[in-house]
Scaffold this motif. Structure first.
Motif, PDB file in Angstrom:
ATOM      1  N   ALA A 147     -11.310   8.423 -14.217  1.00 28.25           N
ATOM      2  CA  ALA A 147     -10.611   7.131 -14.176  1.00 28.25           C
ATOM      3  C   ALA A 147      -9.401   7.124 -13.239  1.00 28.25           C
ATOM      4  CB  ALA A 147     -10.205   6.711 -15.588  1.00 28.25           C
ATOM      5  N   PRO A 148      -8.501   8.145 -13.274  1.00 23.28           N
ATOM      6  CA  PRO A 148      -7.350   8.100 -12.360  1.00 23.28           C
ATOM      7  C   PRO A 148      -7.746   8.092 -10.885  1.00 23.28           C
ATOM      8  CG  PRO A 148      -7.012   9.733 -14.098  1.00 23.28           C
ATOM      9  CD  PRO A 148      -8.441   9.312 -14.172  1.00 23.28           C
ATOM     10  N   PHE A 149      -8.813   8.807 -10.539  1.00 23.77           N
ATOM     11  CA  PHE A 149      -9.234   8.881  -9.141  1.00 23.77           C
ATOM     12  C   PHE A 149      -9.892   7.575  -8.697  1.00 23.77           C
ATOM     13  CE2 PHE A 149      -9.192  13.191 -10.827  1.00 23.77           C
ATOM     14  CZ  PHE A 149      -8.420  13.847  -9.890  1.00 23.77           C
ATOM     15  N   VAL A 150     -10.702   6.981  -9.575  1.00 28.62           N
ATOM     16  CA  VAL A 150     -11.309   5.688  -9.249  1.00 28.62           C
ATOM     17  C   VAL A 150     -10.225   4.621  -9.115  1.00 28.62           C
ATOM     18  CG1 VAL A 150     -12.852   3.879 -10.081  1.00 28.62           C
ATOM     19  CG2 VAL A 150     -13.495   6.285 -10.350  1.00 28.62           C
ATOM     20  N   LEU A 151      -9.247   4.643 -10.011  1.00 30.70           N
ATOM     21  CA  LEU A 151      -8.155   3.670  -9.950  1.00 30.70           C
ATOM     22  C   LEU A 151      -7.362   3.839  -8.658  1.00 30.70           C
ATOM     23  CD1 LEU A 151      -6.433   1.457 -11.224  1.00 30.70           C
ATOM     24  CD2 LEU A 151      -5.132   3.245 -12.410  1.00 30.70           C
ATOM     25  N   ALA A 152      -7.056   5.084  -8.291  1.00 32.36           N
ATOM     26  CA  ALA A 152      -6.300   5.337  -7.061  1.00 32.36           C
ATOM     27  C   ALA A 152      -7.084   4.877  -5.842  1.00 32.36           C
ATOM     28  CB  ALA A 152      -5.962   6.823  -6.945  1.00 32.36           C
ATOM     29  N   GLY A 153      -8.388   5.165  -5.808  1.00 36.16           N
ATOM     30  CA  GLY A 153      -9.208   4.731  -4.685  1.00 36.16           C
ATOM     31  C   GLY A 153      -9.297   3.222  -4.591  1.00 36.16           C
ATOM     32  N   ALA A 154      -9.409   2.544  -5.738  1.00 34.35           N
ATOM     33  CA  ALA A 154      -9.474   1.085  -5.741  1.00 34.35           C
ATOM     34  C   ALA A 154      -8.173   0.470  -5.241  1.00 34.35           C
ATOM     35  CB  ALA A 154      -9.816   0.577  -7.140  1.00 34.35           C
ATOM     36  N   VAL A 155      -7.051   1.030  -5.668  1.00 29.94           N
ATOM     37  CA  VAL A 155      -5.746   0.520  -5.229  1.00 29.94           C
ATOM     38  C   VAL A 155      -5.598   0.684  -3.718  1.00 29.94           C
ATOM     39  CG1 VAL A 155      -3.255   0.903  -5.345  1.00 29.94           C
ATOM     40  CG2 VAL A 155      -4.604   0.832  -7.444  1.00 29.94           C
ATOM     41  N   LEU A 156      -5.985   1.852  -3.183  1.00 21.74           N
ATOM     42  CA  LEU A 156      -5.911   2.073  -1.740  1.00 21.74           C
ATOM     43  C   LEU A 156      -6.781   1.072  -0.978  1.00 21.74           C
ATOM     44  CD1 LEU A 156      -5.956   5.961  -1.269  1.00 21.74           C
ATOM     45  CD2 LEU A 156      -4.096   4.380  -0.739  1.00 21.74           C
ATOM     46  N   ALA A 157      -7.976   0.829  -1.501  1.00 20.04           N
ATOM     47  CA  ALA A 157      -8.876  -0.119  -0.831  1.00 20.04           C
ATOM     48  C   ALA A 157      -8.262  -1.523  -0.810  1.00 20.04           C
ATOM     49  CB  ALA A 157     -10.230  -0.142  -1.545  1.00 20.04           C
ATOM     50  N   LEU A 158      -7.678  -1.942  -1.906  1.00 19.70           N
ATOM     51  CA  LEU A 158      -7.066  -3.275  -1.959  1.00 19.70           C
ATOM     52  C   LEU A 158      -5.830  -3.347  -1.068  1.00 19.70           C
ATOM     53  CD1 LEU A 158      -7.426  -3.966  -5.798  1.00 19.70           C
ATOM     54  CD2 LEU A 158      -8.799  -4.927  -3.939  1.00 19.70           C
ATOM     55  N   VAL A 159      -5.120  -2.231  -0.929  1.00 21.88           N
ATOM     56  CA  VAL A 159      -3.930  -2.208  -0.077  1.00 21.88           C
ATOM     57  C   VAL A 159      -4.297  -2.442   1.390  1.00 21.88           C
ATOM     58  CG1 VAL A 159      -2.157  -0.674   0.868  1.00 21.88           C
ATOM     59  CG2 VAL A 159      -2.470  -0.828  -1.605  1.00 21.88           C
ATOM     60  N   VAL A 160      -5.417  -1.867   1.829  1.00 24.28           N
ATOM     61  CA  VAL A 160      -5.789  -1.978   3.248  1.00 24.28           C
ATOM     62  C   VAL A 160      -6.664  -3.192   3.534  1.00 24.28           C
ATOM     63  CG1 VAL A 160      -5.624   0.514   3.582  1.00 24.28           C
ATOM     64  CG2 VAL A 160      -7.836  -0.508   3.001  1.00 24.28           C
ATOM     65  N   ALA A 161      -6.980  -3.985   2.523  1.00 27.55           N
ATOM     66  CA  ALA A 161      -7.893  -5.113   2.717  1.00 27.55           C
ATOM     67  C   ALA A 161      -7.369  -6.096   3.753  1.00 27.55           C
ATOM     68  CB  ALA A 161      -8.140  -5.827   1.378  1.00 27.55           C
ATOM     69  N   ARG A 162      -6.075  -6.449   3.685  1.00 23.62           N
ATOM     70  CA  ARG A 162      -5.520  -7.393   4.647  1.00 23.62           C
ATOM     71  C   ARG A 162      -5.569  -6.824   6.064  1.00 23.62           C
ATOM     72  NH1 ARG A 162      -1.813 -11.657   4.419  1.00 23.62           N
ATOM     73  NH2 ARG A 162      -1.495 -11.306   2.194  1.00 23.62           N
ATOM     74  N   SER A 163      -5.246  -5.543   6.213  1.00 26.46           N
ATOM     75  CA  SER A 163      -5.288  -4.920   7.537  1.00 26.46           C
ATOM     76  C   SER A 163      -6.704  -4.874   8.093  1.00 26.46           C
ATOM     77  CB  SER A 163      -4.713  -3.501   7.466  1.00 26.46           C
ATOM     78  OG  SER A 163      -3.354  -3.520   7.078  1.00 26.46           O
ATOM     79  N   LEU A 164      -7.691  -4.700   7.214  1.00 27.78           N
ATOM     80  CA  LEU A 164      -9.076  -4.678   7.680  1.00 27.78           C
ATOM     81  C   LEU A 164      -9.500  -6.037   8.216  1.00 27.78           C
ATOM     82  CD1 LEU A 164     -10.769  -2.476   4.935  1.00 27.78           C
ATOM     83  CD2 LEU A 164     -10.428  -1.893   7.342  1.00 27.78           C
ATOM     84  N   ASN A 165      -8.927  -7.107   7.702  1.00 31.84           N
ATOM     85  CA  ASN A 165      -9.197  -8.432   8.272  1.00 31.84           C
ATOM     86  C   ASN A 165      -8.718  -8.501   9.722  1.00 31.84           C
ATOM     87  OD1 ASN A 165     -10.438  -9.654   6.065  1.00 31.84           O
ATOM     88  ND2 ASN A 165      -8.513 -10.316   5.167  1.00 31.84           N
TER      89      ASN A 165
END
Length: 351
Positions: free
Chosen positions: A216-234
């Protein structure tokens, strides 16, 4: 190693449907969450053994430690929680890979990432004798990094660099090689074969509750990182030059995206096996609903990834009663024809 993509013009966002307004996207998200809640209830209530809804309810409010109540609380609930986490991990990692590489056919299974994680887990169990998830999960992370590096290097050979088609072909070829090595290790190491018999296919069954707590901690950390870079990926989708003029840090975006894929795929594969095609199908469906905005794509994928995985798991429990089909078989049975259909289309849906 950092994932790259080939520049391509941004696709205009559709004006109709759920993608037309933020309000409609929000309503769609509420509907998706409702569907997820319903699927979770079905995952707890249905299985290879018929248990009445009344008994399922009593397992939570009037627990009497009967066999049926024990099945609900000790087997189905942990299985459902693990399916939630694995669905988030596989779905979101596929969405991130597609966004970074601008390859609509990208997925952790197609690019050989699952196979790399699985190979290193097999090495950990079969060669080094590690049988604790908290130990061999780190090998899963290394396997993801190893696979991403090899795929990128092979896909970059020749003129034109790492194009989407080259990355896809390199991933499929390397995935087949790594799967073959994994199979060879299991054959010469009976202990590893017995331990990984169902894990290798991709399964949510037979996992204790602490498996979900471990990843759970690793999935949560990966999800947070993905959401953080979402705007930059646009911004990156517009091309490197224009992205820089908009203030996007391209190198940082790709590094964070790669780390997110490592955390998500490594943890999920170590826990439930190399389940494929979730990250291929879900982002495409979400993109049809909300358009090209990665922020909405990632959020919807967090919800609909577990929906797909849990529905596949429920079907696997019901179609061959009293036996069971592993969830990895169901997702492959659905995902492989979908992949063939997308490849054969005149125009694969753009990103």
């Amino acid at each position: 190693m950092v994932l790259t993509r080939t520049p391509a013009p941004a696709r205009p966002e559709p004006s109709g449907g759920l993608a037309g307004t933020q309000a409609r996207r929000g309503i769609g998200l509420v509907v998706a969450v409702t569907v997820l809640a319903l699927v979770c209830l079905l995952s707890i209530a249905l299985g290879t053994r018929n248990i009445s809804p009344h008994t399922v309810w009593d397992a939570f409010v009037h627990y009497a430690d009967t066999d049926d109540q024990s099945i609900v609380r000790d087997l189905r609930v942990p299985r459902t929680i693990l399916g939630l986490l694995a669905g988030v991990a596989f779905g979101l990692s596929g969405a991130v890979i597609q966004a970074v590489t601008r390859n609509p056919l990208a997925d952790t299974q197609v690019l050989g990432v699952n196979s790399g994680a699985a190979l290193f887990v097999v090495l950990a169990v079969g060669v080094f004798g590690l049988t604790s998830l908290s130990q061999y999960m780190w090998f899963g992370f290394l396997g993801v990094a190893f696979a991403l590096t090899l795929v990128y290097l092979l896909g970059s050979v020749g003129r034109g660099g790492a194009t989407p088609v080259r990355l896809t072909l390199a991933g499929i070829a390397l995935g087949a090689v790594m799967d073959g090595i994994s199979g060879g290790i299991r054959l010469v190491r009976p202990r590893a074969f017995d331990y990984l018999r169902f894990w290798d296919v991709g399964s949510l069954s037979g996992r204790p509750a602490d498996v979900a707590l471990t990843i759970a901690p690793f999935v949560l950390a990966g999800a947070v990182l993905a959401l953080v870079v979402a705007r930059s990926l646009n911004a990156v989708a517009l091309g490197d030059d224009l992205a820089r003029t908009l203030g996007a840090n391209i190198g940082r975006t790709r590094v964070l995206a790669t780390v997110a894929v490592m955390l998500l795929t490594g943890a999920a594969t170590a826990a439930v096996g190399p389940i494929g095609f979730v990250g291929l199908m879900v982002p495409h469906v979400v993109r049809w609903i909300v358009g090209p905005d990665q922020r909405w794509i990632f959020v919807y994928t967090v919800v609909l990834g577990p929906v797909l995985l849990l529905v596949a798991d429920i079907l696997g429990r019901l179609v061959v009663r009293p036996g069971e089909l592993r969830v990895g078989v169901i997702t492959a049975f659905v995902g492989a024809p979908v992949l063939i259909w997308w490849v054969r289309r005149a125009r694969v849906s753009g990103l």
